[in-house]
Motif scaffolding. Structure first.
Motif, PDB file in Angstrom:
ATOM      1  N   GLY A  49      29.997  -5.671  16.419  1.00 43.40           N
ATOM      2  CA  GLY A  49      29.462  -6.610  17.395  1.00 43.40           C
ATOM      3  C   GLY A  49      29.861  -6.454  18.838  1.00 43.40           C
ATOM      4  N   TRP A  50      30.775  -5.541  19.175  1.00 45.55           N
ATOM      5  CA  TRP A  50      31.189  -5.418  20.574  1.00 45.55           C
ATOM      6  C   TRP A  50      30.719  -4.098  21.159  1.00 45.55           C
ATOM      7  N   TRP A  76      35.723  -9.650  26.418  1.00 47.33           N
ATOM      8  CA  TRP A  76      36.322  -9.072  25.216  1.00 47.33           C
ATOM      9  C   TRP A  76      37.254 -10.075  24.524  1.00 47.33           C
ATOM     10  N   ARG A  77      38.056 -10.783  25.309  1.00 47.97           N
ATOM     11  CA  ARG A  77      38.962 -11.762  24.727  1.00 47.97           C
ATOM     12  C   ARG A  77      38.199 -12.909  24.074  1.00 47.97           C
ATOM     13  N   ALA A  78      37.109 -13.331  24.700  1.00 53.69           N
ATOM     14  CA  ALA A  78      36.293 -14.386  24.093  1.00 53.69           C
ATOM     15  C   ALA A  78      35.657 -13.893  22.787  1.00 53.69           C
ATOM     16  N   HIS A  79      35.201 -12.644  22.791  1.00 53.44           N
ATOM     17  CA  HIS A  79      34.616 -12.060  21.578  1.00 53.44           C
ATOM     18  C   HIS A  79      35.662 -11.971  20.470  1.00 53.44           C
ATOM     19  N   ARG A  80      36.858 -11.519  20.808  1.00 53.22           N
ATOM     20  CA  ARG A  80      37.929 -11.399  19.807  1.00 53.22           C
ATOM     21  C   ARG A  80      38.355 -12.772  19.287  1.00 53.22           C
ATOM     22  N   LEU A  84      38.277 -14.200  15.363  1.00 52.08           N
ATOM     23  CA  LEU A  84      39.443 -14.741  14.658  1.00 52.08           C
ATOM     24  C   LEU A  84      39.217 -16.186  14.234  1.00 52.08           C
ATOM     25  N   ASP A  85      38.456 -16.947  15.031  1.00 54.03           N
ATOM     26  CA  ASP A  85      38.156 -18.335  14.659  1.00 54.03           C
ATOM     27  C   ASP A  85      37.293 -18.394  13.401  1.00 54.03           C
ATOM     28  N   ARG A  86      36.463 -17.367  13.195  1.00 57.08           N
ATOM     29  CA  ARG A  86      35.596 -17.339  12.016  1.00 57.08           C
ATOM     30  C   ARG A  86      36.232 -16.638  10.824  1.00 57.08           C
TER      31      ARG A  86
END
Length: 229
Positions: A49-50, A76-80, A84-86
């Protein structure tokens, strides 16, 4: 992201936003070095996804300002963080009595998800797959999720349920499977003593050792109906 990937990212930015192009050789070299240093921990692309080019394109479409390395790092940090939240930690294969190995396996799993090398393991994925085939086979063999040995040990702590299960196994009516019309005992509860007082109302609440005859007849009639159906 290494120098070659940083240069590729800057070339892509130059195609979409010419304001960011540096014509001087020294300026271009310094810009590549700056981007590579600031985005050293940001991958160019992952299998899950990135893609830095997508982040660049989104910024160019959404913002009137030239893109900076910090803009890419934030995306990138928001994507990571979203990954991790999911993510739900799967049960490690390591021995739970070995906390260090157990924790190390959990960290490897999380780091792989955070780095984009593995997809997040979500609750939906865990619960939607159904039971494994070996569990289904085992349940068909024992006809219960409670093993026979465990059921036998539990029988002395729940005699009423044990008696009901024995009756069903022997093919006789389950008298506690119906409501008693005489003492009003609900399904699953034993009958109660019900004595009539001289003034009319019923009294007494002691548990009977045997169900009322009317309840036995009702359970037998119910079994006959099921067999006929």
């Amino acid at each position: 992201m290494d120098r070659r990937e940083a240069a590729a990212a800057l070339a892509y930015i130059g195609r979409l936003d010419p304001r960011t192009i540096h014509t001087g050789t020294g300026d271009a070299r310094d810009q590549i070095a700056q981007w590579q240093e600031l985005l050293d921990d940001v991958p160019f692309a992952t299998d899950h996804g990135w893609d830095v080019r997508q982040a660049i394109r989104t910024h160019v479409l959404d913002s009137p300002y030239p893109i900076l390395p910090v803009d890419v790092a934030r995306r990138w940090r928001a994507h990571r963080r979203d990954r991790l939240d999911r993510h739900t930690d799967p049960t490690p294969a390591a021995d739970p009595d070995d906390p260090a190995t157990w924790r190390a396996e959990l960290l490897r799993s999380r780091n792989a998800v955070a780095a984009g090398m593995a997809g997040p393991s979500t609750h939906r994925q865990i619960t939607s797959g159904g039971r494994p085939r070996d569990v289904e086979k085992r349940l068909r063999e024992i006809e219960s999720c409670i093993p026979p040995a465990v059921r036998a040990e539990l029988a002395r702590y729940r005699p009423t349920r044990a008696a009901r299960e024995a009756a069903v196994a022997e093919g006789v009516p389950d008298t506690l499977g119906v409501r008693c019309d005489w003492c009003q005992a609900p399904v699953g509860s034993p009958c109660r003593q019900r004595k009539a007082s001289p003034d009319g109302p019923a009294r007494g609440n002691a548990v009977r050792a045997t169900p009322h005859p009317s309840r036995v007849d009702l359970a037998a009639a119910r079994m006959d109906r099921h067999r006929a159906a």
